[in-house]
Design a protein around this motif. Structure first.
Motif, mmCIF file in Angstrom:
data_model
loop_
_atom_site.group_PDB
_atom_site.id
_atom_site.type_symbol
_atom_site.label_atom_id
_atom_site.label_comp_id
_atom_site.label_asym_id
_atom_site.label_seq_id
_atom_site.Cartn_x
_atom_site.Cartn_y
_atom_site.Cartn_z
ATOM 1 N N LEU A 1 0.826 -1.216 0.000
ATOM 2 C CA LEU A 1 0.000 0.000 0.000
ATOM 3 C C LEU A 1 0.858 1.262 0.000
ATOM 4 C CD1 LEU A 1 -2.649 -1.120 2.644
ATOM 5 C CD2 LEU A 1 -3.127 -0.602 0.244
ATOM 6 N N GLY A 2 2.182 1.057 0.129
ATOM 7 C CA GLY A 2 3.102 2.202 0.108
ATOM 8 C C GLY A 2 3.104 2.993 1.402
ATOM 9 N N ILE A 3 2.683 2.380 2.512
ATOM 10 C CA ILE A 3 2.575 3.136 3.765
ATOM 11 C C ILE A 3 3.333 2.455 4.905
ATOM 12 C CG2 ILE A 3 0.433 4.334 3.183
ATOM 13 C CD1 ILE A 3 -1.090 2.178 4.717
ATOM 14 N N LEU A 4 4.309 1.614 4.543
ATOM 15 C CA LEU A 4 5.108 0.947 5.583
ATOM 16 C C LEU A 4 6.322 1.796 5.937
ATOM 17 C CD1 LEU A 4 5.645 -1.768 7.201
ATOM 18 C CD2 LEU A 4 7.212 -2.327 5.333
ATOM 19 N N GLN A 5 6.568 1.983 7.219
ATOM 20 C CA GLN A 5 7.800 2.622 7.666
ATOM 21 C C GLN A 5 8.438 1.707 8.695
ATOM 22 O OE1 GLN A 5 9.107 5.545 6.499
ATOM 23 N NE2 GLN A 5 10.899 5.026 7.721
ATOM 24 N N GLU A 6 9.661 1.246 8.440
ATOM 25 C CA GLU A 6 10.309 0.309 9.363
ATOM 26 C C GLU A 6 11.394 0.997 10.172
ATOM 27 O OE1 GLU A 6 10.823 -3.911 8.287
ATOM 28 O OE2 GLU A 6 10.776 -3.160 6.242
ATOM 29 N N PHE A 7 11.507 0.589 11.432
ATOM 30 C CA PHE A 7 12.569 1.079 12.307
ATOM 31 C C PHE A 7 13.247 -0.123 12.942
ATOM 32 C CE2 PHE A 7 9.257 4.248 12.136
ATOM 33 C CZ PHE A 7 9.962 5.390 11.814
ATOM 34 N N HIS A 8 14.559 -0.153 12.884
ATOM 35 C CA HIS A 8 15.297 -1.275 13.458
ATOM 36 C C HIS A 8 16.247 -0.769 14.532
ATOM 37 C CE1 HIS A 8 13.904 -4.076 10.382
ATOM 38 N NE2 HIS A 8 14.021 -3.069 9.538
ATOM 39 N N GLY A 9 16.525 -1.632 15.485
ATOM 40 C CA GLY A 9 17.471 -1.264 16.526
ATOM 41 C C GLY A 9 17.497 -2.362 17.559
ATOM 42 N N THR A 10 18.415 -2.252 18.494
ATOM 43 C CA THR A 10 18.536 -3.316 19.485
ATOM 44 C C THR A 10 17.939 -2.936 20.825
ATOM 45 O OG1 THR A 10 20.765 -2.524 19.924
ATOM 46 C CG2 THR A 10 20.561 -4.418 18.464
ATOM 47 N N GLU A 11 17.532 -1.667 20.993
ATOM 48 C CA GLU A 11 16.838 -1.295 22.228
ATOM 49 C C GLU A 11 15.921 -0.105 21.973
ATOM 50 O OE1 GLU A 11 19.479 1.217 24.921
ATOM 51 O OE2 GLU A 11 20.869 -0.319 24.205
ATOM 52 N N SER A 12 14.916 0.028 22.837
ATOM 53 C CA SER A 12 13.906 1.079 22.626
ATOM 54 C C SER A 12 14.541 2.461 22.558
ATOM 55 C CB SER A 12 12.879 1.057 23.756
ATOM 56 O OG SER A 12 12.211 -0.171 23.748
ATOM 57 N N ASN A 13 15.555 2.708 23.402
ATOM 58 C CA ASN A 13 16.166 4.038 23.418
ATOM 59 C C ASN A 13 16.937 4.339 22.140
ATOM 60 O OD1 ASN A 13 15.101 4.753 25.836
ATOM 61 N ND2 ASN A 13 16.905 4.090 27.028
ATOM 62 N N GLU A 14 17.291 3.300 21.422
ATOM 63 C CA GLU A 14 17.957 3.507 20.133
ATOM 64 C C GLU A 14 16.905 3.741 19.039
ATOM 65 O OE1 GLU A 14 19.996 -0.013 18.879
ATOM 66 O OE2 GLU A 14 20.643 0.885 16.988
ATOM 67 N N ILE A 15 15.807 2.993 19.129
ATOM 68 C CA ILE A 15 14.767 3.096 18.100
ATOM 69 C C ILE A 15 13.967 4.399 18.251
ATOM 70 C CG2 ILE A 15 12.640 2.021 17.223
ATOM 71 C CD1 ILE A 15 13.792 -0.671 18.204
#
Ligand code: AMP
Length: 179
Positions: A146-160
């Motif tokens: 749908l063209g509305i995906l945004q991904e965030f990666h990281g190893t901890e919440s404070n990084e993401i």
């Protein structure tokens, strides 16, 4: 008229999705609808739905789609003019389609597995991870298409979190002023 910002957040059990969700609603003023919290309230109040849902929840299995879609639809009906963040819903393709029938402009935030909830039994955690892999993970494709995906990666919440915050800040500022 301002576009209403509406989001769903996807993340594996223990990914820190609850932490990120609370920070989003704290900083951006969206209504937070957590399907797990809604279900737990039904269980505590011993409603018919809560009693039926409890056995699935204890086992780490998904509550049936028709039950979930009705529950969330009735909540969303009261939020017609509010921006909202759905947390824990959708978890399956039919649930995603049900939300999408009514809504446009849904965004997605994902994290990776970080922490195991202490109150979970190992077999229930395994079930939840399996359910995520089979049913919920593939929803990324639904939103990507749908063209509305945004991904965030990281190893901890404070990084993401700073990445999520910056992303939302730039998108939401354009819609409704500074944060
Ligand atoms: P959560 O707090 O989001 O991990 O949800 C706790 C439990 O509630 C899950 O393990 C499922 O049994 C049930 N549940 C929550 N949301 C959903 C959903 N969208 N579809 C089916 N079951 C759900």
């Amino acid at each position: 008229m301002n576009k209403l910002f509406r989001m769903v957040i996807l993340g594996a059990p223990g990914s820190g999705k609850g932490t990120i969700s609370s920070r989003i609603v704290r900083d951006f003023g969206l209504k937070h609808l957590s399907s797990g919290d809604l279900l737990r309230a039904q269980v505590i109040n011993k409603t018919e739905l809560g009693i039926a849902a409890q056995k699935y929840m204890k086992a780490g299995k998904l509550v049936p789609d028709d039950v979930m879609v009705n529950l969330i639809a009735s909540e969303l009906a009261g939020l017609k003019t509010s921006p909202w963040l759905l947390d824990g819903f959708p978890r399956t393709r039919p649930q995603a389609e049900a939300v999408h029938q009514h809504e446009k402009g849904v965004d997605d935030v994902t994290g990776e597995q970080l922490v195991q909830r202490e109150d979970d039994k190992p077999e229930s955690v395994k079930q939840r991870l399996d359910q995520y892999a089979v049913n919920t993970g593939p929803l990324k494709g639904f939103y990507r298409d749908l063209g509305i995906l945004q991904e965030f990666h990281g190893t901890e919440s404070n990084e993401i979190w700073p990445r999520v915050h910056n992303y939302l800040k730039s998108h939401l500022t354009a819609l409704s002023g500074p944060f």
